[in-house]
Design an enzyme around this catalytic site. Sequence first.
Site, short mmCIF file in Angstrom:
data_model
loop_
_atom_site.label_atom_id
_atom_site.label_comp_id
_atom_site.label_asym_id
_atom_site.label_seq_id
_atom_site.Cartn_x
_atom_site.Cartn_y
_atom_site.Cartn_z
N GLU A 15 -20.53 45.14 -1.01
CA GLU A 15 -21.56 45.57 -0.08
C GLU A 15 -22.75 46.22 -0.77
OE1 GLU A 15 -19.32 46.69 3.87
OE2 GLU A 15 -18.09 46.91 2.10
N GLY A 44 -16.80 36.45 5.91
CA GLY A 44 -16.71 37.24 7.14
C GLY A 44 -17.89 38.18 7.30
N ARG A 55 -15.17 50.56 -13.14
CA ARG A 55 -14.80 49.52 -14.10
C ARG A 55 -14.74 48.18 -13.38
NH1 ARG A 55 -9.56 49.58 -17.80
NH2 ARG A 55 -10.13 47.90 -19.23
N ILE A 56 -15.36 47.19 -13.97
CA ILE A 56 -15.41 45.87 -13.35
C ILE A 56 -14.20 45.07 -13.83
CG2 ILE A 56 -16.78 43.77 -13.04
CD1 ILE A 56 -18.01 46.37 -11.81
N LEU A 57 -13.28 44.76 -12.92
CA LEU A 57 -12.04 44.08 -13.31
C LEU A 57 -12.28 42.61 -13.62
CD1 LEU A 57 -9.36 45.59 -10.89
CD2 LEU A 57 -10.32 46.50 -13.02
MO1 MOS Z 1 -17.47 44.75 5.51
S1 MOS Z 1 -18.85 45.03 7.03
O1 MOS Z 1 -16.68 46.22 5.58
O2 MOS Z 1 -16.67 43.36 6.02
#
Ligand code: MOS
Length: 754
Positions: free
Chosen positions: A720, A251, A643-645
């Site tokens: 992100e 998305g 922490r990376i799950l």
């Molecule tokens: Mo992201 S732009 O919060 O899908």
Amino acid sequence: MQTTQTPQIPTSSPIGRATPRVDGPLKVCGLAKYTSDFNFPGQLYAVPVEATIANGRIIELHTAAAEKMPGVRAILHRQNIDKIFRSTLGPGFAGICIERRPPFEDDVVSYYGQYVALAVADSFESAKAAADAVVVKYAEEKPNVEKYLEADEDPATVMTSYGPERRLQSERGDAAAAFASAPVKHDQTYVTPAETHNPIELQGTTAMWDGDNLTIYEESQGVFNMRGVLAQMFGLPKENVRVITKFVGSGFGSKLWPWTHCPLAVAAARQLGKPVKLVLSRKMTFQSAGHRALTQQRVRLGATAEGKLVSLQHDYVYHRSMLDDYHENCGEATSFHYSVPNLRVEFGRARRNIGTPSDMRGPGAVPGLYATESAMNELADQLKIDPVRLRVLNEPNIDEGKGILFSSRHYIECLEQGMEKFGWSKRNPEIGSMKRDGQTLGWGMAGAAWIAARFAAAANVELRDDGTARVACGTQDIGTGTYTILAQLTSQRTGVPLEKVEVALGDTSLPEGPISGGSMVTGSVVPAVFAAADGAIASLLTIAATTPGSPFEKRNPDELSFENGRVFVKAGHTGGGVPFADLLRRANIRLVTGNGKSEATFGNPKPKFSTHSFGCHFVEVTWQPEIARLRVSRVVTVMDAGRILNPLAGRNQIEGAVVMGIGMALLEHTTYDPQNGAPINSNLADYIVAVNADSPPIEVHFLDYPDKEINELGARGIGEIGLAGFAAAVTAAVHHATGVRVRELPVKIENLLA
Ligand code: MOS
């Protein structure tokens, strides 16, 4: 004295384990059903008619020929479509809709590709032929798609799609005066183009009515928000609307909020009394399903000769459509990223005849950090100090924008680790001085930051008499691994092995889950799933203590404990406990269930701590001037994302973001035709994204410091941040190799031939 024996602890916790996607087999076998894979008896197909002007009015609309074509059921337009109401902003994420004008509301066309009619037919082919046969005459005016921006309004507070925003976003000290008297100054403007999300799965809706109840299948990043918007648009109680999204073919933000095709499909289904499917074309997604706004950002830095920042001014302008008030928050990270006593962040907006921009991966911060991190790199060059050192010199002790401590910030450690892994100490700062195999090398770096917070979330966990568990949460998996994370969390808390955990998501009939946005799902669902699992376990212990013939009969539930899927007597027990499934079967109970909730921290006006993720990128480019060939040849990215799950899914997110960053830096732009306002490169042949051949070895490192402010596991979520700052590292590397400063993305070969 009684001793408490610790029951067996699982040897390998599912948390922090590199776990392949639990939904992977379904996807690779083609069994995962995406929205447009669902078909229903009697289903009709809808194809919108797209405006071929970007500014004007519809004066004639001829549908008679199209209506007579074989298989055509209706041509809907302004005169014959039944009521669609305008939606209003609801509380939180209950009514966000970026283009609030209902389709066909009036005869005004304000962007190219705006839907002006809808053909509905028995087959997609018939609908497409009918849509093509609709003749529309317009009174056309010259569209304004001018690239360079001048802010067109100046009230102190402007309304945005998310509520009011102060145009003077952040201020401390006297930035203008401090800049004027600063010994070293940098003042440049950076431009980022419009970009289109281009998930591989196209947007689409299949809508059906049963009396006053509406069900839609839509690949949504936020089913509950979509339910809220549709309830408003069709005048229904929320509980009459069900939105289902089982899988999302990505998305990047384009599916966060409903677009106008969705109410059109719903209205057609209502009017024709049949399920209606409407899937956009790639071209339509460039026109009417959002894009990253074009931004123009002036950054002024003032510093001492030693490199201490004394002033930072960030003034940005972005474009928006004639219909919306979308806010591109380029100042998102500016006020806290570096220590500076005098700061001013301000924004302006400019209306254009374009489709509505919307959130795209790292909205605001990604274009914003491209500008501010580029300015930092240029300032370092001007000061003749290492760009990493400039950042270290300006490391803040607190979030100076909010005046509060960071919950967990390890930015300097990211930089140090990045330098070491990349071999940064071997960098010769002289332009064009580094060579390998006859090619010129450029090395550049930049920092990254992104929001870390929780949205509200609710979840339900069941423990069942066959030893399986089910977790349900009405969030979505947009390809990032949410199915897997929900299974890992449930497995961790209940001891049920991962492969025996069923995950249900993507449906408004489930407990209300968060939008898949802001990289916040993982951090948000941890407390909800754990509380739900604890609720199911508490019910189980009561059953264990009250079932006749149970090994724990006549115990108080308080005396029992649950570890790794088994029930024990807390004190003095010796055995291996009793599996929960045995207890349920003995009681003839199929399942116990628990509900859990977590509150939002996002949007808290008075937070105790400033919560963000941090990171940095080190990038190498190779430049061959003889054949004008520029490539990103090596990337080292270090992330401080709590922490990376699931390190496998986490790494995959960062690698994907880096590839997208290569596209942002070197390839991607959506360009509007000045004649008719159309996005002219509205297909995947002309809109170039980075592909495998563009992707170098990408090294990803995580610092893995738990951030307990977010949840008990300390997981912040990633997705992100991998894109934030990346383009600034590339343009710095390009400058190092070629001596050319590019301040308008993407970098084009012609920039480098000058
Ligand atoms: Mo992201 S732009 O919060 O899908």
